[in-house]
Design an enzyme around this catalytic site. Sequence first.
Site, PDB file in Angstrom:
ATOM      1  CG  HIS A 278      -1.651   1.266   1.448  1.00 26.12           C
ATOM      2  ND1 HIS A 278      -2.902   1.503   0.931  1.00 26.12           N
ATOM      3  CD2 HIS A 278      -1.305   2.404   2.126  1.00 26.12           C
ATOM      4  CE1 HIS A 278      -3.298   2.723   1.273  1.00 26.12           C
ATOM      5  NE2 HIS A 278      -2.347   3.282   2.007  1.00 26.12           N
ATOM      6  CD  GLU A 279       2.285   3.518   3.739  1.00 23.52           C
ATOM      7  OE1 GLU A 279       2.685   4.620   3.287  1.00 23.52           O
ATOM      8  OE2 GLU A 279       1.227   3.395   4.379  1.00 23.52           O
ATOM      9  CG  HIS A 282       0.483   6.305  -0.756  1.00 24.26           C
ATOM     10  ND1 HIS A 282      -0.695   6.862  -1.188  1.00 24.26           N
ATOM     11  CD2 HIS A 282       0.215   5.722   0.448  1.00 24.26           C
ATOM     12  CE1 HIS A 282      -1.648   6.633  -0.290  1.00 24.26           C
ATOM     13  NE2 HIS A 282      -1.124   5.948   0.701  1.00 24.26           N
ATOM     14  CD  GLU A 356      -4.302   6.791   2.188  1.00 28.41           C
ATOM     15  OE1 GLU A 356      -4.051   5.586   2.408  1.00 28.41           O
ATOM     16  OE2 GLU A 356      -3.432   7.685   2.206  1.00 28.41           O
ATOM     17  CG  ASP A 360      -6.555   0.523   0.366  1.00 29.26           C
ATOM     18  OD1 ASP A 360      -5.461   0.496   0.970  1.00 29.26           O
ATOM     19  OD2 ASP A 360      -7.616   0.879   0.912  1.00 29.26           O
TER      20      ASP A 360
END
Length: 417
Positions: A278-279, A282, A356, A360
């Site tokens: 997930h990070e 970004h 976000e 995901d």
Amino acid sequence: MMTFTLVFLAALALATATRLWLATRHVRYIQAHRNAVPPGFSEQISLAAHQKAADYSSAKTRLNMVGIVVELAVLLLFTLGGGLQALDTFWRSVLGDGGLAHGMALIVSAFVLMTLIELPVSLYRTFGVEARFGFNKMTPKLFFGDLLKQTLLAAVFGLPLLLLVLWLMARMGDNWWLYVWLAWMTFNVLALAIYPTYIAPLFNKFSPMQDMELKARIESLLKKCGFTSQGLFVMDGSKRSNHGNAYFTGFGKAKRIVFFDTLLTRLQPAEIEAVLAHELGHFKLRHVIKRMAWTFTVSLAFLWVLGILIDKEWFYYGLGVSEQSTAIALLLFVLVAPVFTFLLQPLMALYSRKHEFEADEYAAQHASASDLMRALVTLYKDNASTLTPDPLHSAFYDSHPPAASRIQRLQGAHYFL
């Protein structure tokens, strides 16, 4: 009373009333749903954990309401209450009229006073609310040690920047705001570049990851995603709090991936991999660059507006100041701009939540949606984040989507590996 004074008071009343109303709605909604775990979460989250999250979220929101009232009082005290005028008069008597020394002293003293006034709320947040719900690990010594370090860093980096800004405002003519924006942008980029290596270690210890099995798993994911970093680090987050998190920071060769030690003790390796994916999402989706571009664009617009206001007598007199100067203009603008831009908050929150959801989805494609869902639920539980926020409050403020929305999106993504 001047027209601008009435406009300012009307905007301040609207912003304050809206913030208090949203907070009240939030607490009522949470408490109304306190006695039942939402469908879909009952197998992983007990009623006791759900009620703890409800009470913790309510306590934080109630304290935020106190903070809103304190902010209101401080703003009125420093503007229409004559606080800035008194400080300005004092420093003019000591240092003379309108020079760089006067401007520096005025701005620094104003922010020191505001910080001291708001300090009790911060202390109660840490040693009251956070301690009551079992999250605080800070000692008074560590709290004030951090405060001293932050003050020294502000002096080392902030004072030269402030001096440069005031000098540019005084010397660069009508287009000073463009030069200030370039200086501000450069400073932020440099700060982000040096933060991982030189600033963050002043507050926390960063150790190379020792779990070789987990490290190998993570390095495989990094290779799969085409991400290179300076290394994998574990941060002693438990030194200050029981909350868990993970993030990456830095630019270029200085990029670091950081895991809170609290996170590693609560999640399984596959879940940690999903959180990291997930990070990484970004980064790979350029969210960091997009947010920086947005921030720089907004700051340019704000400085342009200040460039228009700086010569307007009504701007000063309408906010309780009789003397005009670049320092006063800058200080007044920083104080009152949030009042007039408050209703833009939902747009910024919506933009963040969009990122976000995208991260995901990226994680579901490169790791496991099932593992990410389990990790999210565990983190919501361990961090006592409410599963039942007021929808309007959440839409207005929350940078992250509610748990139910994230889980529903992941369940519909069909990326179960």
